[in-house]
Design a protein around this motif. Sequence first.
Motif, PDB file in Angstrom:
ATOM      1  N   SER A 100       0.631  -1.488  -0.045  1.00 56.74           N
ATOM      2  CA  SER A 100       0.014   0.078   0.098  1.00 56.74           C
ATOM      3  C   SER A 100       0.647   1.107  -0.160  1.00 56.74           C
ATOM      4  O   SER A 100       0.429   2.068   0.422  1.00 56.74           O
ATOM      5  N   PHE A 101       2.590   1.150  -0.789  1.00 62.42           N
ATOM      6  CA  PHE A 101       2.407   2.817  -0.764  1.00 62.42           C
ATOM      7  C   PHE A 101       1.847   4.162  -1.083  1.00 62.42           C
ATOM      8  O   PHE A 101       1.801   2.828  -2.819  1.00 62.42           O
ATOM      9  N   LEU A 102       2.233   4.536  -1.112  1.00 61.63           N
ATOM     10  CA  LEU A 102       1.523   5.920  -1.727  1.00 61.63           C
ATOM     11  C   LEU A 102       2.991   6.498  -2.501  1.00 61.63           C
ATOM     12  O   LEU A 102       3.720   6.442  -2.590  1.00 61.63           O
ATOM     13  N   LEU A 103       2.398   6.748  -3.961  1.00 61.09           N
ATOM     14  CA  LEU A 103       3.618   7.369  -5.081  1.00 61.09           C
ATOM     15  C   LEU A 103       3.497   8.527  -4.110  1.00 61.09           C
ATOM     16  O   LEU A 103       3.009   9.595  -3.962  1.00 61.09           O
ATOM     17  N   CYS A 104       5.024   8.901  -4.148  1.00 63.61           N
ATOM     18  CA  CYS A 104       5.456  10.167  -3.386  1.00 63.61           C
ATOM     19  C   CYS A 104       5.169  11.152  -4.309  1.00 63.61           C
ATOM     20  O   CYS A 104       5.498  10.880  -5.218  1.00 63.61           O
ATOM     21  N   ALA A 105       4.726  12.251  -4.409  1.00 62.64           N
ATOM     22  CA  ALA A 105       4.031  13.794  -4.980  1.00 62.64           C
ATOM     23  C   ALA A 105       5.385  14.160  -5.809  1.00 62.64           C
ATOM     24  O   ALA A 105       4.742  14.530  -6.954  1.00 62.64           O
ATOM     25  N   GLU A 158      15.886  17.275  -0.092  1.00 58.55           N
ATOM     26  CA  GLU A 158      16.981  15.739   0.842  1.00 58.55           C
ATOM     27  C   GLU A 158      18.167  15.532  -0.690  1.00 58.55           C
ATOM     28  O   GLU A 158      17.852  16.039  -1.663  1.00 58.55           O
ATOM     29  N   ILE A 159      18.648  14.956  -0.359  1.00 61.26           N
ATOM     30  CA  ILE A 159      20.081  14.666  -1.324  1.00 61.26           C
ATOM     31  C   ILE A 159      19.336  13.145  -2.090  1.00 61.26           C
ATOM     32  O   ILE A 159      18.854  12.895  -1.527  1.00 61.26           O
ATOM     33  N   SER A 160      19.396  13.701  -3.344  1.00 64.96           N
ATOM     34  CA  SER A 160      18.802  12.950  -3.970  1.00 64.96           C
ATOM     35  C   SER A 160      19.481  12.000  -4.535  1.00 64.96           C
ATOM     36  O   SER A 160      20.716  11.966  -4.581  1.00 64.96           O
ATOM     37  N   LEU A 161      18.631  10.442  -4.745  1.00 66.21           N
ATOM     38  CA  LEU A 161      19.791   9.679  -5.734  1.00 66.21           C
ATOM     39  C   LEU A 161      20.323   9.885  -6.888  1.00 66.21           C
ATOM     40  O   LEU A 161      21.606   8.676  -7.157  1.00 66.21           O
ATOM     41  N   LYS A 162      20.016  10.547  -7.612  1.00 66.09           N
ATOM     42  CA  LYS A 162      20.303  10.586  -8.708  1.00 66.09           C
ATOM     43  C   LYS A 162      21.835  11.234  -8.493  1.00 66.09           C
ATOM     44  O   LYS A 162      22.486  11.451  -9.261  1.00 66.09           O
ATOM     45  N   ALA A 163      22.155  11.916  -7.327  1.00 69.87           N
ATOM     46  CA  ALA A 163      23.808  12.586  -7.381  1.00 69.87           C
ATOM     47  C   ALA A 163      24.304  11.399  -7.406  1.00 69.87           C
ATOM     48  O   ALA A 163      25.668  11.840  -6.931  1.00 69.87           O
ATOM     49  N   LEU A 164      23.960  10.094  -6.725  1.00 70.72           N
ATOM     50  CA  LEU A 164      24.844   9.753  -6.362  1.00 70.72           C
ATOM     51  C   LEU A 164      26.221   8.702  -7.221  1.00 70.72           C
ATOM     52  O   LEU A 164      27.159   8.098  -7.350  1.00 70.72           O
ATOM     53  N   SER A 165      26.191   9.061  -8.830  1.00 70.71           N
ATOM     54  CA  SER A 165      26.724   8.949  -9.986  1.00 70.71           C
ATOM     55  C   SER A 165      28.161   9.503  -9.968  1.00 70.71           C
ATOM     56  O   SER A 165      28.822   9.317 -10.575  1.00 70.71           O
ATOM     57  N   MET A 185      19.145   5.973   3.572  1.00 77.13           N
ATOM     58  CA  MET A 185      18.499   4.884   2.773  1.00 77.13           C
ATOM     59  C   MET A 185      17.580   3.751   2.906  1.00 77.13           C
ATOM     60  O   MET A 185      16.783   3.243   2.870  1.00 77.13           O
ATOM     61  N   ASP A 186      17.242   3.642   4.499  1.00 84.32           N
ATOM     62  CA  ASP A 186      16.265   2.973   4.932  1.00 84.32           C
ATOM     63  C   ASP A 186      14.581   3.825   4.572  1.00 84.32           C
ATOM     64  O   ASP A 186      13.619   3.670   4.868  1.00 84.32           O
ATOM     65  N   ASP A 187      14.673   5.000   3.658  1.00 82.17           N
ATOM     66  CA  ASP A 187      13.637   5.986   3.858  1.00 82.17           C
ATOM     67  C   ASP A 187      13.168   5.163   3.104  1.00 82.17           C
ATOM     68  O   ASP A 187      13.266   5.779   1.667  1.00 82.17           O
ATOM     69  N   PRO A 188      12.048   4.739   2.225  1.00 80.66           N
ATOM     70  CA  PRO A 188      11.029   4.476   1.892  1.00 80.66           C
ATOM     71  C   PRO A 188      10.567   5.252   0.364  1.00 80.66           C
ATOM     72  O   PRO A 188      11.158   5.425  -0.855  1.00 80.66           O
ATOM     73  N   GLU A 189      10.970   6.632   1.090  1.00 77.49           N
ATOM     74  CA  GLU A 189      10.482   8.070  -0.057  1.00 77.49           C
ATOM     75  C   GLU A 189      11.480   8.166  -1.448  1.00 77.49           C
ATOM     76  O   GLU A 189      10.887   8.791  -2.194  1.00 77.49           O
ATOM     77  N   LEU A 190      12.285   7.982  -0.609  1.00 74.55           N
ATOM     78  CA  LEU A 190      13.767   8.484  -0.793  1.00 74.55           C
ATOM     79  C   LEU A 190      13.917   7.522  -2.002  1.00 74.55           C
ATOM     80  O   LEU A 190      14.255   7.531  -3.540  1.00 74.55           O
TER      81      LEU A 190
END
Length: 578
Positions: free
Chosen positions: A20-25, A61-68, A417-422
């Motif tokens: 039942s995850f809600l999509l992050c807006a 917050e810090i985006s996962l896209k920045a990890l590259s 990174m235990d945060d599902p919204e991230l």
Amino acid sequence: MNQTKSQYHTGTVSRSLPFSFLLCALALLLVGCRGSAPIIGGNFGAPNPQSAADPEPAFKEISLKALSDKVLVIMYHDVVGERGPGTEWFDITQAQFEEQIELVKMNGGNFISVEQLTDHLTKGTPIPPRSVVLTFDDNYTGIWDWAVPVLKRFDVPYAVYVHTNFVGGTTGRPKMTWAQLRELKRTTKIHIGAHTHTHPEDLTLLSREQQRKELEESKKILEAQLDMTITSMAWANGKHDEFTMELARELGYKIAFDMNSGIAQQSKSIMAVHRFPWNKMEQGWDEREIQLGTGFRLGVVDLAPDTPVDQIRLTKGTINYSFLVGGLPKTMLSSSRMGVSEFVQEAGAVGGINGGFFLLAAIRETDNRMIGPIKTDANPVVLPSAMKTELDRLRNRPLVVWSPEKIAFIPYVPERMDDPELLKTVVPSFTNCFLGGAWLVVDGRPLTKEQILSHGSQDAQDPRRRAFFGVMRDGRIVAGASLSSVSSSMLAQAAAEIGCLYAVLLDSGFSTSLVLGDQILASGHSTKDRPSRPVPHAIVLMGTLAEGAMNPVPVISTLHTRQPDFIFGRFRDPLRGS
């Protein structure tokens, strides 16, 4: 710990709970291409000027896209003409400062502004390779006297953090005046940020009202005096806590810097971005080069839809390997421990493999807690890592996240990174995740022993039966294992040879178990017909069985070992020959 254990024991395979995850807006979909893992790229824009017309809305917050990417932020304080009796450790001479600028350029580095860094960290906006950000705390006149001439000559952006109560002060070390700051704003690529109002020894020990005054007054005074919007903060003496970070967000700060050494992308928050002190720049550069050399970075791949599960057998010298390719993967977490065959039967799956690493490794244990976050189809939440100490051991290990459409491989940052919204910002409708033990294959390249050990456990090279999970170049899922003892680097070479694009290490040794139907293809014991030890976590492959999958023709390898062309680099001074 009891609470954590209770959470894990609710995740049984015998009872399915609704997802039942809600999509992050504001979820950002990072589009990947099947058969390739996209590298974030694009044109490198000019620094965005600080202005009162900044259109950016809410805090991010810090985006996962920045990890590259791997950005170094360097912290300076005073700059002096030469060292003398009153020189402190944090002082840098003009000659040393100029040398550092030259060395960054010689080593292929690029200087970017705080604005560019903020956009990159929060949105994944492209930046030049080997980016460096220069910051100066305390507003010393030494910046005006000795640093600015060098910065102008090399046309380098930089940031100055100002404690507003001391602007123009002459007590102790003199500070720059408002007139000087306005002149620098007009003539140089300066970013000006807050450094509190009175520079308290420890901001967190003040009352909440006093803390608010420190952050609010410094921002208001700077904006009034310099006619600009203040968007960044450097914590005085690096002192901050959760309240001060939330307060900074509330007051409109977009980024804040601490005094902990580390790569910017691996900071726990955009409100606590790491900085290397100037005398550790070389250490930071080498740390980044090693990370760039290992190749681990964010990768997202489209999964091939509705592919039947096939089997590949590979012989390399005297070593045999089995691989299952295809199907739709899902993780399963037992309330205790089970054999992989039991997981496969419970799910009605075609095949399966043992999963990630669990907290208590003793063979007689029945505890089901996992190392690293885990999400299964049967659990509506992401269970956090049960390992609460020595979290740095897990840093940059591969976090694998997927939905029926996409799979992502993410360098793990334990603090956030235990945060599902991230995680939803990369795979919005993800249904499964777990933490792998080490990266084995990145962009189709097998990692070397040194590269695997740089981010995996130190026994990753010990000979034992080993298992992995990953994705093929054509987007099909793959799970594989060796039928006898190998090192992780040997397993990586075999995985790359059959066409893996990404592969991560699973629990190995006695846990190794690859199952197809009622056949045990690989076991952690000397005979494959003897079941491996029970495990709490497995990955099963749902779908149909390909024709001939139960009796494939073995492939005999005739290739020499192909090593990746990553290079472990060092911060080099060609003049000194270091």
